[in-house]
Design a protein around this motif. Structure first.
Motif, PDB file in Angstrom:
ATOM      1  N   MET A  31       9.355 -14.781  -0.807  1.00 23.21           N
ATOM      2  CA  MET A  31      10.795 -14.768  -0.559  1.00 23.21           C
ATOM      3  C   MET A  31      11.491 -14.105  -1.741  1.00 23.21           C
ATOM      4  SD  MET A  31      13.132 -18.102   0.073  1.00 23.21           S
ATOM      5  CE  MET A  31      14.889 -18.048   0.204  1.00 23.21           C
ATOM      6  N   TRP A  32      12.169 -12.991  -1.489  1.00 22.96           N
ATOM      7  CA  TRP A  32      12.880 -12.296  -2.565  1.00 22.96           C
ATOM      8  C   TRP A  32      14.170 -13.034  -2.886  1.00 22.96           C
ATOM      9  CZ3 TRP A  32      17.480  -9.082  -2.432  1.00 22.96           C
ATOM     10  CH2 TRP A  32      17.756  -8.500  -3.674  1.00 22.96           C
ATOM     11  N   VAL A  33      14.331 -13.401  -4.156  1.00 19.14           N
ATOM     12  CA  VAL A  33      15.499 -14.123  -4.653  1.00 19.14           C
ATOM     13  C   VAL A  33      16.202 -13.228  -5.658  1.00 19.14           C
ATOM     14  CG1 VAL A  33      16.294 -16.213  -5.827  1.00 19.14           C
ATOM     15  CG2 VAL A  33      14.296 -16.316  -4.324  1.00 19.14           C
ATOM     16  N   ARG A  34      17.471 -12.951  -5.451  1.00 22.47           N
ATOM     17  CA  ARG A  34      18.222 -11.967  -6.240  1.00 22.47           C
ATOM     18  C   ARG A  34      18.527 -12.420  -7.663  1.00 22.47           C
ATOM     19  NH1 ARG A  34      24.365 -10.420  -4.903  1.00 22.47           N
ATOM     20  NH2 ARG A  34      24.320 -12.636  -4.575  1.00 22.47           N
ATOM     21  N   GLU A  35      19.040 -13.615  -7.836  1.00 27.50           N
ATOM     22  CA  GLU A  35      19.522 -14.048  -9.151  1.00 27.50           C
ATOM     23  C   GLU A  35      18.421 -14.754  -9.952  1.00 27.50           C
ATOM     24  OE1 GLU A  35      23.124 -16.349  -8.874  1.00 27.50           O
ATOM     25  OE2 GLU A  35      23.845 -15.104  -7.214  1.00 27.50           O
ATOM     26  N   PRO A  36      18.181 -14.313 -11.193  1.00 31.05           N
ATOM     27  CA  PRO A  36      17.124 -14.910 -12.027  1.00 31.05           C
ATOM     28  C   PRO A  36      17.270 -16.416 -12.227  1.00 31.05           C
ATOM     29  CG  PRO A  36      17.826 -12.826 -12.975  1.00 31.05           C
ATOM     30  CD  PRO A  36      18.786 -13.144 -11.849  1.00 31.05           C
ATOM     31  N   ALA A  37      18.497 -16.900 -12.431  1.00 30.99           N
ATOM     32  CA  ALA A  37      18.690 -18.339 -12.660  1.00 30.99           C
ATOM     33  C   ALA A  37      18.348 -19.135 -11.399  1.00 30.99           C
ATOM     34  CB  ALA A  37      20.130 -18.619 -13.088  1.00 30.99           C
ATOM     35  N   HIS A  38      18.723 -18.611 -10.250  1.00 24.71           N
ATOM     36  CA  HIS A  38      18.413 -19.282  -8.983  1.00 24.71           C
ATOM     37  C   HIS A  38      16.910 -19.258  -8.725  1.00 24.71           C
ATOM     38  CE1 HIS A  38      19.128 -19.689  -4.393  1.00 24.71           C
ATOM     39  NE2 HIS A  38      18.998 -20.868  -4.939  1.00 24.71           N
ATOM     40  N   LEU A  39      16.284 -18.135  -9.030  1.00 24.17           N
ATOM     41  CA  LEU A  39      14.829 -18.020  -8.895  1.00 24.17           C
ATOM     42  C   LEU A  39      14.125 -19.060  -9.763  1.00 24.17           C
ATOM     43  CD1 LEU A  39      12.243 -16.521  -7.976  1.00 24.17           C
ATOM     44  CD2 LEU A  39      12.587 -15.003  -9.941  1.00 24.17           C
ATOM     45  N   ALA A  40      14.548 -19.166 -11.018  1.00 22.38           N
ATOM     46  CA  ALA A  40      13.927 -20.129 -11.933  1.00 22.38           C
ATOM     47  C   ALA A  40      14.088 -21.558 -11.415  1.00 22.38           C
ATOM     48  CB  ALA A  40      14.538 -19.995 -13.322  1.00 22.38           C
ATOM     49  N   GLU A  41      15.259 -21.864 -10.887  1.00 24.56           N
ATOM     50  CA  GLU A  41      15.510 -23.203 -10.336  1.00 24.56           C
ATOM     51  C   GLU A  41      14.620 -23.468  -9.115  1.00 24.56           C
ATOM     52  OE1 GLU A  41      19.111 -24.339  -7.817  1.00 24.56           O
ATOM     53  OE2 GLU A  41      19.617 -25.184  -9.781  1.00 24.56           O
ATOM     54  N   MET A  42      14.511 -22.477  -8.241  1.00 26.61           N
ATOM     55  CA  MET A  42      13.680 -22.658  -7.044  1.00 26.61           C
ATOM     56  C   MET A  42      12.209 -22.828  -7.413  1.00 26.61           C
ATOM     57  SD  MET A  42      15.420 -20.054  -4.288  1.00 26.61           S
ATOM     58  CE  MET A  42      14.236 -20.443  -3.000  1.00 26.61           C
ATOM     59  N   ARG A  43      11.746 -22.062  -8.379  1.00 29.08           N
ATOM     60  CA  ARG A  43      10.349 -22.199  -8.811  1.00 29.08           C
ATOM     61  C   ARG A  43      10.111 -23.552  -9.465  1.00 29.08           C
ATOM     62  NH1 ARG A  43       9.073 -16.223 -11.364  1.00 29.08           N
ATOM     63  NH2 ARG A  43       8.516 -15.226  -9.398  1.00 29.08           N
ATOM     64  N   ARG A  44      11.049 -23.971 -10.297  1.00 22.13           N
ATOM     65  CA  ARG A  44      10.897 -25.237 -11.026  1.00 22.13           C
ATOM     66  C   ARG A  44      10.950 -26.438 -10.092  1.00 22.13           C
ATOM     67  NH1 ARG A  44      15.603 -25.459 -13.914  1.00 22.13           N
ATOM     68  NH2 ARG A  44      16.452 -26.772 -12.282  1.00 22.13           N
ATOM     69  N   ASP A  45      11.939 -26.452  -9.196  1.00 19.37           N
ATOM     70  CA  ASP A  45      12.184 -27.623  -8.358  1.00 19.37           C
ATOM     71  C   ASP A  45      11.541 -27.550  -6.976  1.00 19.37           C
ATOM     72  OD1 ASP A  45      13.751 -28.513 -10.469  1.00 19.37           O
ATOM     73  OD2 ASP A  45      15.601 -27.736  -9.587  1.00 19.37           O
ATOM     74  N   ARG A  46      11.016 -26.363  -6.607  1.00 22.17           N
ATOM     75  CA  ARG A  46      10.450 -26.137  -5.269  1.00 22.17           C
ATOM     76  C   ARG A  46      11.438 -26.554  -4.191  1.00 22.17           C
ATOM     77  NH1 ARG A  46       7.389 -22.517  -4.541  1.00 22.17           N
ATOM     78  NH2 ARG A  46       6.559 -23.445  -2.651  1.00 22.17           N
ATOM     79  N   GLU A  47      12.711 -26.147  -4.407  1.00 24.40           N
ATOM     80  CA  GLU A  47      13.803 -26.483  -3.494  1.00 24.40           C
ATOM     81  C   GLU A  47      14.910 -25.457  -3.682  1.00 24.40           C
ATOM     82  OE1 GLU A  47      17.014 -30.140  -2.990  1.00 24.40           O
ATOM     83  OE2 GLU A  47      15.136 -30.503  -4.055  1.00 24.40           O
ATOM     84  N   ASN A  48      15.614 -25.120  -2.604  1.00 25.92           N
ATOM     85  CA  ASN A  48      16.780 -24.241  -2.695  1.00 25.92           C
ATOM     86  C   ASN A  48      18.017 -25.136  -2.742  1.00 25.92           C
ATOM     87  OD1 ASN A  48      18.785 -22.343  -2.457  1.00 25.92           O
ATOM     88  ND2 ASN A  48      17.816 -21.207  -0.807  1.00 25.92           N
ATOM     89  N   LYS A  49      18.260 -25.703  -3.913  1.00 25.30           N
ATOM     90  CA  LYS A  49      19.346 -26.676  -4.074  1.00 25.30           C
ATOM     91  C   LYS A  49      20.719 -26.068  -3.810  1.00 25.30           C
ATOM     92  CE  LYS A  49      17.025 -29.785  -7.207  1.00 25.30           C
ATOM     93  NZ  LYS A  49      17.020 -30.424  -8.528  1.00 25.30           N
ATOM     94  N   ARG A  50      20.852 -24.786  -4.017  1.00 23.10           N
ATOM     95  CA  ARG A  50      22.140 -24.126  -3.835  1.00 23.10           C
ATOM     96  C   ARG A  50      22.524 -24.019  -2.359  1.00 23.10           C
ATOM     97  NH1 ARG A  50      22.877 -18.467  -6.769  1.00 23.10           N
ATOM     98  NH2 ARG A  50      22.452 -19.839  -8.514  1.00 23.10           N
ATOM     99  N   TYR A  51      21.586 -23.657  -1.497  1.00 25.50           N
ATOM    100  CA  TYR A  51      21.903 -23.379  -0.101  1.00 25.50           C
ATOM    101  C   TYR A  51      21.249 -24.312   0.910  1.00 25.50           C
ATOM    102  CZ  TYR A  51      23.663 -19.037  -2.060  1.00 25.50           C
ATOM    103  OH  TYR A  51      24.348 -18.115  -2.803  1.00 25.50           O
ATOM    104  N   LEU A  52      20.213 -25.034   0.509  1.00 22.09           N
ATOM    105  CA  LEU A  52      19.528 -25.942   1.427  1.00 22.09           C
ATOM    106  C   LEU A  52      19.027 -27.168   0.644  1.00 22.09           C
ATOM    107  CD1 LEU A  52      18.940 -25.799   4.497  1.00 22.09           C
ATOM    108  CD2 LEU A  52      16.641 -25.025   3.906  1.00 22.09           C
ATOM    109  N   PRO A  53      19.969 -27.916   0.066  1.00 20.38           N
ATOM    110  CA  PRO A  53      19.580 -29.054  -0.775  1.00 20.38           C
ATOM    111  C   PRO A  53      18.855 -30.137   0.015  1.00 20.38           C
ATOM    112  CG  PRO A  53      21.950 -29.074  -0.356  1.00 20.38           C
ATOM    113  CD  PRO A  53      21.419 -27.785   0.208  1.00 20.38           C
ATOM    114  N   GLY A  54      17.882 -30.745  -0.659  1.00 21.29           N
ATOM    115  CA  GLY A  54      17.157 -31.849  -0.072  1.00 21.29           C
ATOM    116  C   GLY A  54      15.928 -31.447   0.730  1.00 21.29           C
ATOM    117  N   VAL A  55      15.691 -30.151   0.868  1.00 20.19           N
ATOM    118  CA  VAL A  55      14.538 -29.674   1.639  1.00 20.19           C
ATOM    119  C   VAL A  55      13.566 -28.998   0.673  1.00 20.19           C
ATOM    120  CG1 VAL A  55      13.751 -28.163   3.494  1.00 20.19           C
ATOM    121  CG2 VAL A  55      15.962 -29.327   3.689  1.00 20.19           C
ATOM    122  N   LYS A  56      12.416 -29.599   0.477  1.00 18.08           N
ATOM    123  CA  LYS A  56      11.402 -29.033  -0.417  1.00 18.08           C
ATOM    124  C   LYS A  56      10.782 -27.793   0.210  1.00 18.08           C
ATOM    125  CE  LYS A  56      11.485 -31.810  -3.928  1.00 18.08           C
ATOM    126  NZ  LYS A  56      11.933 -31.318  -5.220  1.00 18.08           N
TER     127      LYS A  56
END
Length: 105
Positions: A31-56
């Protein structure tokens, strides 16, 4: 036969489409993720907290920030189909231009 798929975008719709595809045993998904900070968060938490919180994120999904690596299946050899799934606030023009540049189109 395994299928390598790349999704472009990191919004709710792209994440849902990615989750559905990546949950299949025969699919490797990047999955291509545009913003580095969002990418780091998704990799760290294994969740898209910004757009789909609560779904691993399912194990078969690999977030990637480099569009060339993403379109090459995350550097794991071979490309695949590209699924475009982003919402109204997404990366439309920039993503399309980048994909065209990477693919030489």
């Amino acid at each position: 036969m395994a299928l390598t798929v790349t999704t472009i975008g990191d919004g709710a719709m792209a994440t849902v489409c990615s989750q559905i595809l990546a949950s299949r045993a025969d699919v490797t998904l990047t999955m291509w993720v545009r913003e580095p900070a969002h990418l780091a968060e998704m990799r760290r938490d294994r969740e898209n907290k910004r757009y789909l919180p609560g779904v691993k994120l399912v194990d078969g999904m690999k977030p990637e920030g480099d569009e060339q690596r993403a379109l090459a299946g995350g550097g794991e050899g071979g490309g695949g189909g590209a699924v475009f799934g982003w919402g109204a606030g997404g990366v439309r023009g920039g993503a399309v231009a980048r994909v065209q540049g990477v693919r030489g189109g």
